[in-house]
Design an enzyme around this catalytic site. Structure first.
Site, PDB file in Angstrom:
ATOM      1  N   GLY A 152      55.743  19.048  48.627  1.00 53.12           N
ATOM      2  CA  GLY A 152      55.569  18.806  47.198  1.00 53.12           C
ATOM      3  C   GLY A 152      56.869  18.667  46.418  1.00 53.12           C
ATOM      4  O   GLY A 152      57.843  18.079  46.885  1.00 53.12           O
ATOM      5  N   ILE A 153      56.851  19.230  45.217  1.00 51.53           N
ATOM      6  CA  ILE A 153      57.995  19.122  44.295  1.00 51.53           C
ATOM      7  C   ILE A 153      59.246  19.748  44.910  1.00 51.53           C
ATOM      8  O   ILE A 153      60.348  19.190  44.802  1.00 51.53           O
ATOM      9  CB  ILE A 153      57.637  19.799  42.950  1.00 51.53           C
ATOM     10  CG1 ILE A 153      56.550  18.984  42.225  1.00 51.53           C
ATOM     11  CG2 ILE A 153      58.866  19.958  42.072  1.00 51.53           C
ATOM     12  CD1 ILE A 153      55.945  19.670  40.997  1.00 51.53           C
TER      13      ILE A 153
ATOM     14  N   ASP B   5      59.429  34.756  51.524  1.00 51.53           N
ATOM     15  CA  ASP B   5      58.230  35.020  50.726  1.00 51.53           C
ATOM     16  C   ASP B   5      58.721  35.470  49.356  1.00 51.53           C
ATOM     17  O   ASP B   5      59.253  36.582  49.216  1.00 51.53           O
ATOM     18  CB  ASP B   5      57.376  36.106  51.394  1.00 51.53           C
ATOM     19  CG  ASP B   5      56.174  36.496  50.535  1.00 51.53           C
ATOM     20  OD1 ASP B   5      56.023  35.959  49.405  1.00 51.53           O
ATOM     21  OD2 ASP B   5      55.397  37.355  50.985  1.00 51.53           O
TER      22      ASP B   5
ATOM     23  N   ASN C 271      61.036  27.361  42.520  1.00 53.97           N
ATOM     24  CA  ASN C 271      59.955  26.365  42.484  1.00 53.97           C
ATOM     25  C   ASN C 271      58.661  26.867  43.119  1.00 53.97           C
ATOM     26  O   ASN C 271      57.576  26.423  42.729  1.00 53.97           O
ATOM     27  CB  ASN C 271      60.433  25.094  43.221  1.00 53.97           C
ATOM     28  CG  ASN C 271      59.292  24.186  43.586  1.00 53.97           C
ATOM     29  OD1 ASN C 271      58.774  23.440  42.761  1.00 53.97           O
ATOM     30  ND2 ASN C 271      58.844  24.246  44.849  1.00 53.97           N
TER      31      ASN C 271
ATOM     32  N   TYR D  52      46.725  30.967  35.797  1.00 53.35           N
ATOM     33  CA  TYR D  52      47.855  30.078  36.111  1.00 53.35           C
ATOM     34  C   TYR D  52      48.704  29.835  34.863  1.00 53.35           C
ATOM     35  O   TYR D  52      49.932  29.939  34.907  1.00 53.35           O
ATOM     36  CB  TYR D  52      47.329  28.749  36.670  1.00 53.35           C
ATOM     37  CG  TYR D  52      48.429  27.765  37.023  1.00 53.35           C
ATOM     38  CD1 TYR D  52      49.259  27.985  38.124  1.00 53.35           C
ATOM     39  CD2 TYR D  52      48.638  26.622  36.256  1.00 53.35           C
ATOM     40  CE1 TYR D  52      50.267  27.094  38.441  1.00 53.35           C
ATOM     41  CE2 TYR D  52      49.651  25.715  36.578  1.00 53.35           C
ATOM     42  CZ  TYR D  52      50.460  25.956  37.669  1.00 53.35           C
ATOM     43  OH  TYR D  52      51.467  25.077  37.985  1.00 53.35           O
TER      44      TYR D  52
ATOM     45  N   LYS E 246      52.695  30.694  34.100  1.00 52.16           N
ATOM     46  CA  LYS E 246      53.703  29.677  33.782  1.00 52.16           C
ATOM     47  C   LYS E 246      54.310  29.901  32.391  1.00 52.16           C
ATOM     48  O   LYS E 246      55.466  29.565  32.152  1.00 52.16           O
ATOM     49  CB  LYS E 246      53.092  28.277  33.909  1.00 52.16           C
ATOM     50  CG  LYS E 246      52.763  27.926  35.353  1.00 52.16           C
ATOM     51  CD  LYS E 246      54.034  27.938  36.195  1.00 52.16           C
ATOM     52  CE  LYS E 246      53.794  27.817  37.674  1.00 52.16           C
ATOM     53  NZ  LYS E 246      55.038  27.732  38.455  1.00 52.16           N
TER      54      LYS E 246
ATOM     55  N   ILE F 136      51.306  16.474  38.955  1.00 55.98           N
ATOM     56  CA  ILE F 136      52.188  15.720  39.859  1.00 55.98           C
ATOM     57  C   ILE F 136      51.501  15.614  41.221  1.00 55.98           C
ATOM     58  O   ILE F 136      50.903  16.594  41.692  1.00 55.98           O
ATOM     59  CB  ILE F 136      53.549  16.456  40.009  1.00 55.98           C
ATOM     60  CG1 ILE F 136      54.213  16.704  38.643  1.00 55.98           C
ATOM     61  CG2 ILE F 136      54.487  15.693  40.943  1.00 55.98           C
ATOM     62  CD1 ILE F 136      54.606  15.479  37.860  1.00 55.98           C
TER      63      ILE F 136
ATOM     64  N   PRO G 287      50.389  18.420  47.366  1.00 54.23           N
ATOM     65  CA  PRO G 287      49.235  19.131  47.948  1.00 54.23           C
ATOM     66  C   PRO G 287      48.553  20.062  46.943  1.00 54.23           C
ATOM     67  O   PRO G 287      47.326  20.201  46.954  1.00 54.23           O
ATOM     68  CB  PRO G 287      49.865  19.906  49.111  1.00 54.23           C
ATOM     69  CG  PRO G 287      51.037  19.055  49.522  1.00 54.23           C
ATOM     70  CD  PRO G 287      51.581  18.479  48.245  1.00 54.23           C
TER      71      PRO G 287
END
Ligand code: NAD
Length: 269
Positions: free
Chosen positions: A18-19, A63, A90, A160, A164, A195, A198
């Site tokens: 991903g990103i 982790d 990230n 979520y 954030k 974006i 996955p």
């Protein structure tokens, strides 16, 4: 390859896909030596790919929710590089569930990875970010991945968006604190819209299954979500990686505590 980030050492968490994988590649293309860190050992392949493209990259297992794991990596960074210039926090997880169906365990897992992970990254990398740094020399750069969901509310994503928003705010406080301390470490947050990664694939599936946008069709769901972003195209990992390279470089040397929104206009509505 450019030399924008020549002689810089960068750590990207959650870089197995991903990103994060795109950030690792673009930072390496800009000349940085990149530590590709992830809980998923598939990150080894990302490091190999970057090396095959002529960049410098090494994989390290991490982790982000484990303090012991961060301590081990921070020691390894000092042994191998004697310091760190760029930290990209990230790694993250998402949860699409109504508030009333969200368990305390799910809520706490979001906090452990997205919030604690970012805090622990800044805390344990701080000695490496400060190593050999002078007040007047080039700055270190910490880049925390928040989200458009850290700025505006998202129904079905209470946990979520909470996590954030926490990343967004801890970024500003850390930026002000490090500036006051004279550490010469800038801290900024990045706020992607949806974006193509996955993570987004999983989110589309949940929305399609629950007909969140009035359809069970996956492709229709994807198209509806795409069109909720005013630029009406899917955001790509490299859209974010290019912003991360900017924040990592001295081109953004007067930016700290700021929010780089890369979302096709989503939060401008
Ligand atoms: P992704 O799920 O595609 O990849 C996330 C990576 O993080 C994976 O490689 C995973 O193994 C790793 N990871 C998860 N838990 C970890 C842990 N405990 N320790 C170390 N690594 C861990 O996600 P993505 O879409 O690439 O998202 C990257 C970041 O960008 C996340 O913080 C996410 O919240 C944020 N973001 C994504 C989007 C989007 O639409 N994709 C939008 C806004 C913000």
């Amino acid at each position: 390859m450019t030399d924008l980030l020549k002689n810089k050492v960068a750590l990207v968490t959650g870089a197995a896909k991903g990103i994060g994988a795109s950030c690792a590649l673009y930072l390496a293309k800009a000349g940085a030596s990149v530590i590709v860190a992830d809980i998923d050992d598939g990150g080894e392949q990302v490091a190999k790919h970057i090396t095959s493209e002529g960049g410098n990259a090494l994989f390290q297992h991490l982790d982000v929710s484990s303090e012991a794991s961060w301590q081990k990596l921070a020691e390894w960074i000092m042994e191998h590089f004697n310091g760190l210039d760029i930290l990209v926090n990230n790694a993250g997880i998402a949860l699409i569930k109504p508030l009333e169906a969200t368990s305390l365990e799910e809520w706490q897992q979001l906090t452990r990875v997205n919030v604690d992970g970012t805090f622990l990254g800044m805390k344990h990398c701080l000695p490496a970010l400060r190593a050999q740094r002078t007040e007047s020399g080039p700055s270190a750069s910490v880049i925390n991945l928040s989200s458009a969901a850290g700025i505006v509310g998202v129904p079905g994503a209470v946990g979520y968006s909470m996590s954030k928003a926490a990343v967004r705010h801890m970024t500003k406080s850390a930026a002000m604190e490090f500036a006051e301390m004279g550490y010469n470490i800038r801290v900024n947050s990045v706020h992607p819209g949806l974006i193509e990664t996955p993570m987004a694939d999983d989110i589309y599936k949940v929305w399609a299954e629950s007909a969140a946008f009035g359809t069970n069709d996956l492709e229709e769901t994807r198209a509806i979500m795409r069109d909720m972003h005013p630029l009406k195209r899917h955001g790509l990992p490299e859209d974010i990686a290019k912003g991360v390279v900017f924040l990592a470089s001295e081109d953004s040397s007067y930016m700290t505590g700021s929010e780089l929104v890369i979302d096709g206009g989503y939060v401008a509505r």
